[in-house]
Each structure stands twice: as structure tokens, then as C-alpha cells.
Design a protein around this motif. Structure first.
Motif, short mmCIF file in Angstrom:
data_model
loop_
_atom_site.label_atom_id
_atom_site.label_comp_id
_atom_site.label_asym_id
_atom_site.label_seq_id
_atom_site.Cartn_x
_atom_site.Cartn_y
_atom_site.Cartn_z
N GLY A 46 52.59 7.44 68.62
CA GLY A 46 53.09 8.78 68.98
C GLY A 46 53.60 8.59 70.28
N ASP A 47 53.15 7.75 71.07
CA ASP A 47 53.56 7.46 72.51
C ASP A 47 53.86 5.92 72.75
N ASP A 48 52.88 5.31 73.36
CA ASP A 48 53.15 3.73 73.51
C ASP A 48 52.46 3.01 72.50
N GLY A 49 53.27 1.76 72.19
CA GLY A 49 52.44 0.77 71.38
C GLY A 49 51.39 0.35 71.95
N ILE A 50 51.45 -0.46 73.09
CA ILE A 50 50.32 -1.08 73.62
C ILE A 50 50.36 -0.67 75.32
N THR A 51 49.31 -0.15 75.86
CA THR A 51 49.47 0.27 77.43
C THR A 51 48.02 0.20 78.01
N ASN A 60 57.13 3.81 74.82
CA ASN A 60 57.32 2.36 75.26
C ASN A 60 56.74 1.65 74.38
N GLY A 61 57.28 0.04 74.54
CA GLY A 61 56.64 -0.85 73.64
C GLY A 61 55.33 -1.36 74.42
N ILE A 62 55.32 -1.74 75.63
CA ILE A 62 54.41 -2.20 76.32
C ILE A 62 54.40 -1.38 77.70
N GLU A 63 53.40 -0.75 77.93
CA GLU A 63 53.59 0.04 79.23
C GLU A 63 52.43 -0.13 80.10
N VAL A 64 52.47 -0.51 81.39
CA VAL A 64 51.33 -0.88 82.37
C VAL A 64 51.23 0.35 83.27
N ASP A 65 50.53 1.18 82.87
CA ASP A 65 50.65 2.63 83.59
C ASP A 65 49.47 2.96 84.72
N ASP A 66 49.68 4.17 85.02
CA ASP A 66 48.84 4.53 86.31
C ASP A 66 47.60 3.78 86.51
#
Length: 572
Positions: free
Chosen positions: A221-226, A256-262
Motif C-alpha cells: 500500500g505504500d513502500d516495498g522496503i523501508t 517507493n521500491g526502497i525508501e530510507v525514511d525519517d
């Protein structure tokens, strides 16, 4: 200790290093092999049980509710739980510390959420978000969040509703796992909450020392891997493709596919693949939260994501926004962007191979962008440096095939300009209408060692000012090689600024508008617009518009303008 390193090094009666046979308990083993066996046995003792979940009543038939069997098999941890082939229907599995959950492989062992499972649940997560858990290993299975249950459910917010979540976990492994149709994220490495502020110890309850390897995520529903607020995270050899974007309103899904987030720190993405996402790899943060730092993307391939690689700190982009205090230190190495493309999950977002916004200290090396010559990129740039980004190096950049793009590389100017940019060793081949475009007010740019072969292009390099340092750039296939400060060139001019010194053994042009050429000795050009050529013997200039030419040990002194010493010996 050194005496014990090599005993009888002539090859006769060689003995093992004594120190290597001392165990962590201080006992001396007979051989190094004995010592290693002792240590391994101690490690094995941490796992007190090895069980098969089927022995507790689980049935992998795709029908039987096996939730209680999983709970009993896992117990309070310190256990290796084996799973059989087939589909286990569960209401979510909570793993305590020292738990090793292992199936028969992706697509062979499947964990699927039960029809009655609440929308907020995970397929797998750790048991204690408050105190945290450690040493959890999940391997060899598919995790199906089953969004069609109850007539259709979606993400409930926060870090809920994912296939696999590690929150406040130390030492975790996710290997050979497939995440299918998560409500929120396929795999999320995170802290229990998403609300840490930049001036706090924001990773204190995040996960640490986590390795995600050989995994697949799709339909999230949002990112694949985060990742969120976590440190020392390694994501390798994984695929994240075709997210559904259902966690957001239609047309507003940043999936996103892979997200490095907050707030993530010290993250390595190695040899991964993304496709069909809004962003292939995104390194970012939301407005009120700290940006991810020290992130390294190596060997990534993005195929037909809208924006293949995107670095940004939302809310810190525009001139009136506060400057980001956390968006630093990202590298991309050996990465490839293939055919970025529009996607209606996020309306109006333009396709690009690479975008950098707000981040400082960004290094991109060996980057390849391959476009579809027939695809309409609507005059957008292939690579965009924008929105107050700074200190960016692009080296060994290859771009081809973006025939309907506006620029291969565009440096946006204006009040929210990028600046302090190095472009080196680049090759453009039959690509955008313009090669490199520099915006207004962008003054600190170095462009060197480039080959731009256009096909019906307009300009190789454009700039409204003449401040960029340009060296050894060749063009063909453009109407003009360059247009700089309104002047059109059939060749790319060589331009250096800032106290130039060339063919000179020593000396110092101290003003940015002065130059010393073909000189020996300690010559000094102190004033503005000073020139020294063919000089030696400690010659010097003061004042403005000075020149010393073909002279030895000669000087101009004082503040007076417009003076020349020529062909002279020891003249002041």
C-alpha cells in the motif's frame, strides 16, 4: 604476544598461536579447532529448543487457523521453529528475542493472514516494542497480508499493517522472504513511533544492526522496503516492484521500491532492483522530522520507476523554508536508471533518473541513465539538482537515449538554487536537446572532462553567467556547443576563475581576478586584475590593473592603477 605469532617459522614443528586457543572464559584449549567448537557450542546453547510448528497443531492447508500453534511453538523464545511447505493461515506472529523462524523457501512456505485478522495487524513482527527484542532471524517464506479479507482492508496508520516489521530490534536478519500486498509496507525496519524531532537522540528506540537480504516485496500500500529511525541497516540482493499505493488517496501515492525514511542513519543498499514504483530509491524525511544520513546506494538498478533515485527533505526546499540541519552524506555508486516513466499513482510527478533536493554532501560515481528515445519526457531534465542542494559531485556519468528530454543535467537556479557542484568525466550520447543547463545565480560549478554527442540538439552547455569553471569538454551534434552569458559558441570555451596559476613552479595570485603564467620563483600578484607572465626572481604587483611581463625581480608598489613592467631586470 608477538613471540607467539610464529613459532618455528622455518616450517619444522610449527605450533599454533597460543593466544588464539584461549577461550572467552580464560581457559586454554588443546587446539584452535577445539576452542572454536567450544565457542560454537555456547552459541548453540542460546537456542534451547528446535521444533516444528506442525507438532503444535499447525496445518499448512490454506484453511486451518494455525495462530495458536505458532504462539505455542515460539513460546518465550530461544527456539528454532521450522515450517513445512504449504500455506499457514494465521492472525499474525509475534517473535520474542532469540527466535529463528525458518520455512522451506519463498513461494513454498506461505504465511497468510486469517479472514478475521484486524487491518492493523502484521504477518510477522517482534513481540516487545517497548523494551525491544534482539537476535531474531526470519528466513525462507512468503508473507501474504491478504488485503482482500473482510471485503477489502487497508493500512490503519503508524507502523501498523505491514507484512514484516522490526521495531526496536537489535540484531535482526530477514533473509529469503517475500512480502505480498502489504497494507502499508512490505518490510519495515523502524522504531515504535515516527515522531522523533531533529534535536533529540532520534534513533534511541529504533532498530539497529539489521540485515535484509534476498527478499522480494510487491503490491504494498505504500513502500516495498523501508527504514525509519534505525541505524546500521543493510539491504542487499532484493527486489521491490509494482506497489499498489492504496495507503494514500488516488493520485497521491508516494509508493517507493526502497525508501530510507525519517531519521535513518548508516544505511547500505547493495545490489538491489526496483521497478514500477513512484520512486525506485528514495532517501528522505518529512518536514518536521530529521532526514536520513550517511546512506550508501551501491549497484542498484531502477527500471521504469517514475523517479529512479530521489534525495529530498520535504519542507526544507524553498527559499522561505528553514534550511535542513540533518540532510547530509549520501553516495550513489555503480547505479543504473533505465527508462523512467510516468505513473498515475502520483499525478503530475515527472520522470527523472536522479533528483537531489535539500541534501548536502552528495557523491554520485559511475552512474548510468538509459532512456527510451521514442518516449515523451515532456522536456523534463534527466538529472536535476535543485531546491537548495549543495556540495554535490557527479563523476563518471553516462546518459543516452532521452531524445525528448529538455536537459541531460540541469542545475536549477533562482532563490532556491543548487550550488557548489562538480561535474566530471561525463558522456552524453544522442540524448536531451541540451546537455548541461545552469540556472541563474548558480556560480560555483566545475565542469571538466566531458564528451557530449547530441543529435539535433540546441546547446551543449547553457549558463546565464560566465562563472562556471569549464575545462576539456567536447561537443558535437548541437546547433551551438555553448551559450554562456548570452554569447553563442561553436566550441566549448575553457574558463578558469579564482587566482589562476599555470606553467608555474611557485608563486601566489592572491586575488581571484589575477594570474601568474610561465613563471619561476616566489612571485606574488597581490591586487585585482594583475597579470604576471614570463617572470622570475620574486617579482610582485600591488594595486589594480598591473602587469609584469618577461621580467626578473621586478615590482609595482602602492595602490596606483594601470602600470606595466616589460622586459626588465630589477625594476620597481
Amino acid at each position: 604476544r608477538f613471540a607467539n605469532v610464529i613459532v618455528n617459522h622455518d616450517g619444522k614443528d610449527v605450533k599454533e598461536i597460543v593466544d588464539a586457543r584461549v577461550t572467552t572464559d580464560g581457559k586454554i584449549a588443546q587446539t584452535l579447532k577445539d576452542r572454536l567448537d567450544l565457542e560454537f557450542n555456547k552459541l548453540e546453547q542460546k537456542i534451547k529448543r528446535e521444533v516444528n510448528v506442525d507438532d503444535f497443531g499447525a496445518v499448512p492447508d490454506g484453511k486451518t487457523d494455525s495462530s495458536e500453534a505458532f504462539r505455542k511453538a515460539v513460546g518465550d523464545g530461544r527456539v528454532r521453529v521450522k515450517l513445512s511447505a504449504g500455506i499457514y493461515v494465521i492472525r499474525g506472529v509475534k517473535l520474542p528475542s532469540w527466535t529463528y523462524l525458518v520455512g522451506q523457501g519463498k513461494g513454498v512456505t506461505i504465511l497468510k493472514l486469517h479472514e478475521d485478522t484486524p487491518a492493523s495487524e502484521w504477518v510477522i513482527t517482534n513481540a516487545d516494542y517497548v523494551k525491544g527484542n534482539r537476535n531474531i532471524f526470519v528466513q525462507g517464506m512468503s508473507l501474504d497480508w491478504n488485503p482482500d479479507r473482510q471485503g477489502g482492508v487497508g493500512a490503519t496508520g503508524g507502523q501498523h499493517s505491514s507484512c514484516l516489521t522490526f521495531a526496536n530490534v537489535r540484531f535482526g536478519w530477514v533473509k529469503d522472504v517475500e512480502a505480498i500486498n502489504a497494507g502499508l509496507h512490505g518490510i519495515d525496519i523502524t522504531s515504535p513511533t515516527y515522531d522523533h524531532l531533529p534535536d533529540t537522540d532520534w534513533t534511541k528506540d529504533g532498530s539497529k544492526y539489521i540485515w535484509v537480504d534476498n527478499c522480494v516485496a510487491y503490491g504494498a500500500g505504500d513502500d516495498g522496503i523501508t527504514t525509519h529511525y534505525s541505524e546500521y541497516v543493510f539491504i542487499s540482493n532484493s527486489h521491490s516492484v509494482d506497489q499498489r499505493g492504496t495507503a494514500h488517496p488516488k493520485g497521491q501515492s508516494n509508493s517507493n521500491g526502497i525508501e530510507v525514511d525519517d531519521g535513518s542513519k548508516h544505511v547500505w543498499l547493495i545490489n538491489n532492483y526496483t521497478s514500477g514504483n513512484i520512486r525506485g530509491v528514495e532517501v528522505k524525511a518529512h518536514k518536521e522530522w530529521p532526514a536520513s544520513q550517511n546512506v550508501h546506494v551501491i549497484g542498484h538498478v531502477s527500471f521504469r520507476d517514475v523517479r529512479c533515485f530521489d534525495l529530498r527533505h520535504i519542507g526544507h526546499h524553498k527559499a522561505e523554508d528553514p534550511e535542513s540541519t540533518t540532510a547530509y552524506d549520501v553516495t550513489l555508486t555503480d547505479c543504473t536508471a533505465i527508462e523512467p516513466i510516468f505513473n498515475d499513482m502520483y499525478e503530475g510527478l515527472t520522470p527523472r533518473a536522479l533528483v537531489v533536493s535539500a541534501y548536502k554532501n552528495v557523491a554520485v560515481s559511475n552512474f548510468t541513465a538509459i532512456g527510451d528515445p521514442s518516449y515523451d519526457y515532456k522536456d523534463n531534465p534527466v538529472i536535476a539538482l535543485q531546491y537548495r542542494s549543495r556540495n554535490i559531485s557527479l563523476n563518471n556519468i553516462t546518459i543516452r537515449g532521452f531524445k525528448k528530454a529538455g536537459f541531460d543535467i540541469r542545475l536549477y537556479g533562482g532563490p532556491q538554487k543548487t550550488d557548489n557542484v562538480n561535474l566530471s568525466n561525463f558522456t552524453f550520447y544522442k540524448s536531451a536537446k541540451q546537455g548541461i543547463g545552469i540556472g541563474g545565480g548558480v556560480y560555483s560549478v566545475n565542469i571538466s572532462n566531458g564528451i557530449m554527442e547530441g543529435e539535433g540538439g540546441t546547446y551543449g552547455i547553457t549558463s546565464p553567467n560566465s562563472q562556471a569553471n569549464i575545462n576539456n569538454v567536447q561537443t558535437s551534434g548541437y546547433s551551438y556547443a555553448a551559450m554562456i552569458k548570452g554569447n553563442k559558441y561553436k566550441f566549448v570555451p575553457t574558463n578558469f576563475k579564482g587566482g589562476f596559476r599555470g606553467a608555474t613552479t611557485s608563486g601566489a595570485p592572491l586575488d581571484p581576478t589575477s594570474a601568474i603564467i610561465a613563471a619561476t620563483g616566489d612571485n606574488i600578484a597581490k591586487g585585482p586584475r594583475n597579470f604576471m607572465g614570463g617572470v622570475s626572481g620574486g617579482s610582485s604587483t600591488e594595486g589594480s590593473r598591473q602587469a609584469i611581463i618577461a621580467a626578473n625581480n621586478s615590482k609595482t608598489k602602492g595602490d596606483g592603477p594601470a602600470r606595466v613592467v616589460m622586459a626588465a631586470q630589477a625594476v620597481t
